[in-house]
Design an enzyme around this catalytic site. Structure first.
Site, PDB file in Angstrom:
ATOM      1  N   SER A 144      -8.661  -9.782  -3.775  1.00 28.12           N
ATOM      2  CA  SER A 144      -7.507  -9.240  -4.317  1.00 28.12           C
ATOM      3  C   SER A 144      -7.684  -9.453  -5.946  1.00 28.12           C
ATOM      4  CB  SER A 144      -6.341 -10.414  -4.050  1.00 28.12           C
ATOM      5  OG  SER A 144      -5.026 -10.120  -4.768  1.00 28.12           O
ATOM      6  N   TYR A 157      -1.861 -17.701  -1.110  1.00 27.50           N
ATOM      7  CA  TYR A 157      -2.551 -16.274  -1.166  1.00 27.50           C
ATOM      8  C   TYR A 157      -3.908 -16.284  -1.991  1.00 27.50           C
ATOM      9  CZ  TYR A 157      -2.639 -11.002  -1.823  1.00 27.50           C
ATOM     10  OH  TYR A 157      -3.118  -9.860  -1.722  1.00 27.50           O
TER      11      TYR A 157
END
Length: 272
Positions: A144, A157
């Site tokens: 990401s 995350y």
């Protein structure tokens, strides 16, 4: 190792294929004549992805929870029975969780890590022997933008996406040292317009007005159509690229992080 990967006639397994980037990757692979095994917990979404692909390639649908270790262990045999083997594994499935570390419950933190990191590791362990049996094969792991930088409110995350990055880079170096024909592509998508912001879990202690504001802010940053992101990723697979930065935002953040490895958030916090 050849730098060009002809995807026509190959077989790819894609997790998280029911929507978003996973569906877009599937469509771009199918356009190149690649046969597909689509995996997700959302069976209706898998049906829609298969409908969009049509009959140009062989497509199978598989209900799979990447947090389920036993299901993953049994999955390669299912793929061999359906397709005979695998040339590309795309570990795309993922979830999001918002809230500061002190607000996020241990249960929610572990839930995200099981899916976003442990799922990648388990899928890789399960399918690597099949990939190594091919003359050419590619493992594709999605990290990401938040596997490049770690913003506040994204402890779980970012921890998982940084872990995917470290795992993928170390494994790539091991495979290179062993002379393997399996390549590893690590993908860092920027703001891709998917449902990840609206479907994210939020820590229970966050007031509703702040939840709505945070979701609106993230949604505003998600600009790139998933179809464009999927095409960029598949072009990276064809090149057998080691790293794919998806979007101008990902490229800019990567540059700023290299220039300001400790203090990058002073600048990025105002932009993101």
């Amino acid at each position: 190792m050849s730098r060009r990967f002809d995807l026509a006639g190959k077989v790819a397994v894609i997790t998280g294929a029911a929507s978003g980037i996973g569906r877009a990757i599937a469509l771009s692979l199918a356009a190149r004549g690649c046969h597909l095994a689509l995996a997700d917990v959302n069976e209706a979404g898998l049906d829609e992805t298969a409908r969009l692909i049509g009959n140009s390639v062989r497509v199978t649908r598989h209900r799979l929870d990447v947090a389920d270790a036993a299901a993953i262990a049994a999955f390669p045999a299912e793929i061999v029975a359906a397709h005979g083997g695998i040339d590309v594994l795309v570990n795309n499935a993922g979830v999001a969780l918002g809230g500061t570390f002190e607000l996020i419950s241990e249960e929610d933190f572990d839930w995200l890590v099981r899916i976003n990191f442990e799922g990648v590791v388990r899928m890789t362990r399960a399918f690597l022997p099949l990939l190594k049996g091919r003359p050419q094969a590619q493992l594709v792991n999605l990290s990401s933008l938040f596997g490049l930088v770690a913003p506040p409110g994204q402890t779980a995350y970012s921890a998982a996406k940084f872990a995917v990055r470290g795992f993928s880079e170390a494994l790539r170096n091991e495979l290179i040292a062993a002379g393997s024909t399996v390549g590893v592509t690590l993908v860092h998508p920027g703001g891709v317009k998917t449902s990840i912001a609206t479907s994210a879990r939020m820590a229970e202690g966050i007031p509703e007005r702040l939840r709505a504001r945070h979701q609106a802010r993230f949604e505003k940053a998600l600009k790139m159509p998933p179809e464009r992101a999927g095409e960029i990723i598949v072009q990276g697979i064809e090149r057998r690229a080691a790293r794919v930065l998806v979007g101008t935002d990902a490229k800019l953040v990567s540059l700023i992080e290299r220039l300001m490895p400790v203090s990058y958030w002073r600048l990025l916090g105002r932009r993101l």
